[in-house]
Design a protein around this motif. Sequence first.
Motif, short mmCIF file in Angstrom:
data_model
loop_
_atom_site.label_atom_id
_atom_site.label_comp_id
_atom_site.label_asym_id
_atom_site.label_seq_id
_atom_site.Cartn_x
_atom_site.Cartn_y
_atom_site.Cartn_z
N UNK A 95 -3.38 -23.39 17.52
CA UNK A 95 -1.98 -23.57 17.14
C UNK A 95 -1.49 -22.37 16.33
N UNK A 96 -0.21 -22.06 16.48
CA UNK A 96 0.43 -21.02 15.67
C UNK A 96 1.08 -21.74 14.49
N UNK A 97 0.44 -21.66 13.33
CA UNK A 97 0.78 -22.52 12.20
C UNK A 97 1.60 -21.79 11.15
N UNK A 98 2.57 -22.49 10.60
CA UNK A 98 3.29 -22.02 9.42
C UNK A 98 3.27 -23.11 8.36
N UNK A 99 2.97 -22.72 7.14
CA UNK A 99 3.06 -23.63 6.00
C UNK A 99 4.41 -23.41 5.34
N UNK A 100 5.17 -24.48 5.19
CA UNK A 100 6.49 -24.41 4.56
C UNK A 100 6.38 -24.96 3.14
N UNK A 101 6.65 -24.11 2.17
CA UNK A 101 6.50 -24.51 0.77
C UNK A 101 7.81 -24.35 0.03
N UNK A 102 8.01 -25.21 -0.94
CA UNK A 102 9.19 -25.08 -1.81
C UNK A 102 9.03 -23.89 -2.74
N UNK A 103 7.80 -23.49 -3.02
CA UNK A 103 7.58 -22.35 -3.91
C UNK A 103 7.89 -22.67 -5.35
N UNK A 104 7.25 -23.73 -5.85
CA UNK A 104 7.51 -24.18 -7.22
C UNK A 104 7.29 -23.03 -8.21
N UNK A 105 8.29 -22.78 -9.05
CA UNK A 105 8.28 -21.73 -10.08
C UNK A 105 8.12 -20.34 -9.50
N UNK A 106 8.56 -20.15 -8.24
CA UNK A 106 8.61 -18.80 -7.70
C UNK A 106 9.90 -18.14 -8.16
#
Length: 393
Positions: A95-106
């Motif tokens: 699979x071609x995977x992407x992790x989607x993150x909110x990016x807490x405290x980025x």
Amino acid sequence: MAHKRKSEQLETYLLSVIDGSAEGKWPSVLRVIMAIFSWLFTLIVQTRIQLYKHRIIRGNTLGCQVISVGNLTVGGTGKTPVVEVFARNLQQQGRKVAILSRGYKSKEASFKDKMIQRITTGRIETPPRVVSDGKRLLLDSWTAGDEPYMLATNLPEVAVVVDKDRVKAGKYAIRELGCDTLILDDGFQYLKVGHRLDIALVDSTNPFGYGHLLPRGLLREPMRNIKRAGFIFITKCKEDGAPELKEQLRRLNPVAEISECRHAAKYLKDVFGDTTYPLEKLKGLKVAAVSAIAVPESFESALEAFGAEIVYVRRFADHHRFSQQEIINTINWSAKRGAQAILTTEKDAVRFPFVERRDIPIHYMRVEIEMLSGEEEFMDWIMRICFKTPRDD
């Protein structure tokens, strides 16, 4: 800096009120007030879920596999290593995977950048931040957030995209990066995107968040809502698992697969270099334990379990971003206590600013998920997501 310290002190105090360790008249009064707001929060949460369930509010369909990994409590359930092992297995199955993150405290776009965009384009709509495109690491931990950066570092062939709007991030990952499988990091409550599968994590050391929703407890939604999950990971288990908790969860969700797992330390690594060391190095070593995680006791217990003698402990609030002076002060205090090394977590290591001093080595402990039960069911899940059967291999 003073504002940050006050904020962290307030967070620590509120946690002591929630867990009952703060005693006296005012903490008791505060717990009553919190309970009232907790009841209101429960009403809001349940109403929102029903609105999505009955399609009064419609979620977005992105046209590909979407899997959420999350939890019902705030704080450290050990989610990042689970996301890592899940993404790696999917990627290894093609699979071609992407992790989607909110990016807490980025780091957010500056006011100046937003105004320039407003003037030049007539609107403020920044593109998602691509921490990794599945080929290259593109952002640092300050811009990306510590957890997305850590995932991108450990998963060189998996894309990691950060944006509060994960509908926008998902569309970008599909359109620009060619991804066909999206993992919503901390996505159990993110109903704006339709999930094909929900993975819920439950911390065996505090599974029910003191029995109350925020702000009186640590629950984001009632524990009975774990019935939405198709797979449940019980994290931070002891070697014999968590049979009683597993039975409780089975009553709440009769159909989900349940896996018991623990976070197993693998090796030590230099925070400012690539040198690794076996865990045996800890035996008899005098160390300073420095961390900024939700449950620092688990990290400190792990050091002692490998034979380290902790001579100095310094704890910061969860997600604390260390200053160079704080690291220098830590080195000084550790040296005064006779520490031979400073130990931190991998999650914290990405937030350590570079320092020149090397009179005391600074290492982090690499931790990975080790399944105690349910591994076969987990791999069956992976195969189903990838539209494979055992005979395909």
